[in-house]
Design an enzyme around this catalytic site. Structure first.
Site, PDB file in Angstrom:
ATOM      1  N   TYR A  40       0.819  -1.224   0.000  1.00 20.98           N
ATOM      2  CA  TYR A  40       0.000   0.000   0.000  1.00 20.98           C
ATOM      3  C   TYR A  40       0.854   1.275   0.000  1.00 20.98           C
ATOM      4  CZ  TYR A  40      -3.669  -3.309   1.493  1.00 20.98           C
ATOM      5  OH  TYR A  40      -4.524  -4.379   1.596  1.00 20.98           O
ATOM      6  N   HIS A  98       0.738 -11.702   2.057  1.00 21.54           N
ATOM      7  CA  HIS A  98      -0.323 -10.985   1.334  1.00 21.54           C
ATOM      8  C   HIS A  98      -0.980 -11.870   0.267  1.00 21.54           C
ATOM      9  CE1 HIS A  98      -1.506  -6.622   0.075  1.00 21.54           C
ATOM     10  NE2 HIS A  98      -2.508  -7.453  -0.116  1.00 21.54           N
TER      11      HIS A  98
END
Ligand SMILES: NC(=O)c1ccc[n+]([C@@H]2O[C@H](COP(=O)([O-])OP(=O)(O)OC[C@H]3O[C@@H](n4cnc5c(N)ncnc54)[C@H](OP(=O)(O)O)[C@@H]3O)[C@@H](O)[C@H]2O)c1
Length: 267
Positions: A40, A98
């Site tokens: 992010y 992730h």
């Protein structure tokens, strides 16, 4: 040690000053569980927001995720240290993989051993995975042993309830964390959710969060709007009955939003 709050603040797409401000707002209305990821690009801003809150470290439950390009032996640990530096933390509460390594380029045993090492070194209180299929959950459990995987963070919202994976994980005592719980805002326009919300003088977002709590699923919606954040955290005013829960159960139409080219073969 902080247990994982039912509701967390997501931070995907939040960058720079907007990320810092949104997380400060989230903290000010009562969020203590924040979800970020190396990918992010906002761990630094989230670290700033935590620091400027002046609240004790122990009040927070902070999750970050190792990106799939950092799963090899040489990159994994340095990437975790970089995340901690950016977050200005000695440890995260939860560290997730992730995405599973695309096409198993990196063997799962390699990166899960490194994940476990992070926990053993005290750099993460809990460890878990994200976007893992049922077969991958089984493989991960056979590597780590039962009881090690804290959660599988997966896409889950009323239009995509991911029931098979959720039930598979629950049977193994692995938590489910719903990402994109509002289907990136789409739940707000749904007629069934609007009708249920009206019965409580609530919002469709609050109804979805109450429904997730009923199902034993953690949720991490994001918002850049302080009024929305405040309303979201006050979802407890919605107490769904069986009929309302069933109406929401029936909204599932298999509509998956997140499906990058490196995704695994979904169940
Ligand atoms: N593990 C993974 O692979 C993965 C993938 C995707 C996402 N995630 C995590 O899941 C989090 C949530 O997903 P998401 O942010 O993509 O989608 P989401 O939470 O389903 O939806 C966010 C959208 O909902 C709106 N919203 C929030 N509260 C609202 C309210 N009360 N009223 C009206 N609109 C509202 C927001 O707009 P406003 O800003 O205007 O409020 C925003 O546009 C991410 O931030 C990230 O942390 C993880």
């Amino acid at each position: 040690m902080q247990t994982m709050p039912q509701l967390g603040a997501g931070t995907y797409r939040l960058e720079g000053d907007e990320a810092r401000r949104a997380v400060c707002d989230a903290i000010s209305v009562g969020f203590r569980h924040i979800d970020t990821a190396q990918f992010y690009g906002n761990e630094e801003q989230i670290g700033d927001a935590i620091k400027t809150s002046g609240l004790p470290r122990d009040d927070f439950f902070i999750t970050t995720k190792v990106w799939h390009e950092n799963l090899d032996q040489g990159s994994f640990m340095p990437s975790v240290h970089e995340s901690l530096n950016k977050l200005k933390l000695d440890y995260v509460d939860l560290l997730l993989i992730h995405w599973p390594s695309p096409n198993q380029q990196i063997p799962m045993s390699t990166y899960l051993s490194l994940l476990k090492q992070v926990k053993d070194e005290g750099l993460a209180r809990h460890i878990g995975v994200s976007n893992f299929t049922m077969a991958q959950i089984d493989e991960a459990e056979s590597i780590l042993g039962a009881g090690e995987i804290f959660t599988n963070q997966i896409e889950l919202h009323p239009f995509f309830q991911n029931r098979q994976v959720a039930e598979h994980c629950k049977a193994k005592n692995i938590g489910i964390t719903a990402y994109m719980p509002f289907a990136v805002g789409k739940v707000m326009k749904d007629e069934t959710l609007k009708a249920v919300a009206e019965q409580f003088d609530a919002t469709p977002a609050q109804v979805v969060l109450a429904w997730m709590e009923e199902k034993g699923i953690n949720a991490i919606p994001s918002s850049t709007n302080k009024d929305h954040l405040k309303a979201n955290i006050e979802y407890g005013k919605v107490k769904l009955n069986k009929d309302q829960i069933q109406r929401i159960d029936e909204l599932d139409n298999g509509e998956r939003i997140v499906d990058p080219e490196f995704a695994p073969n979904w169940d």
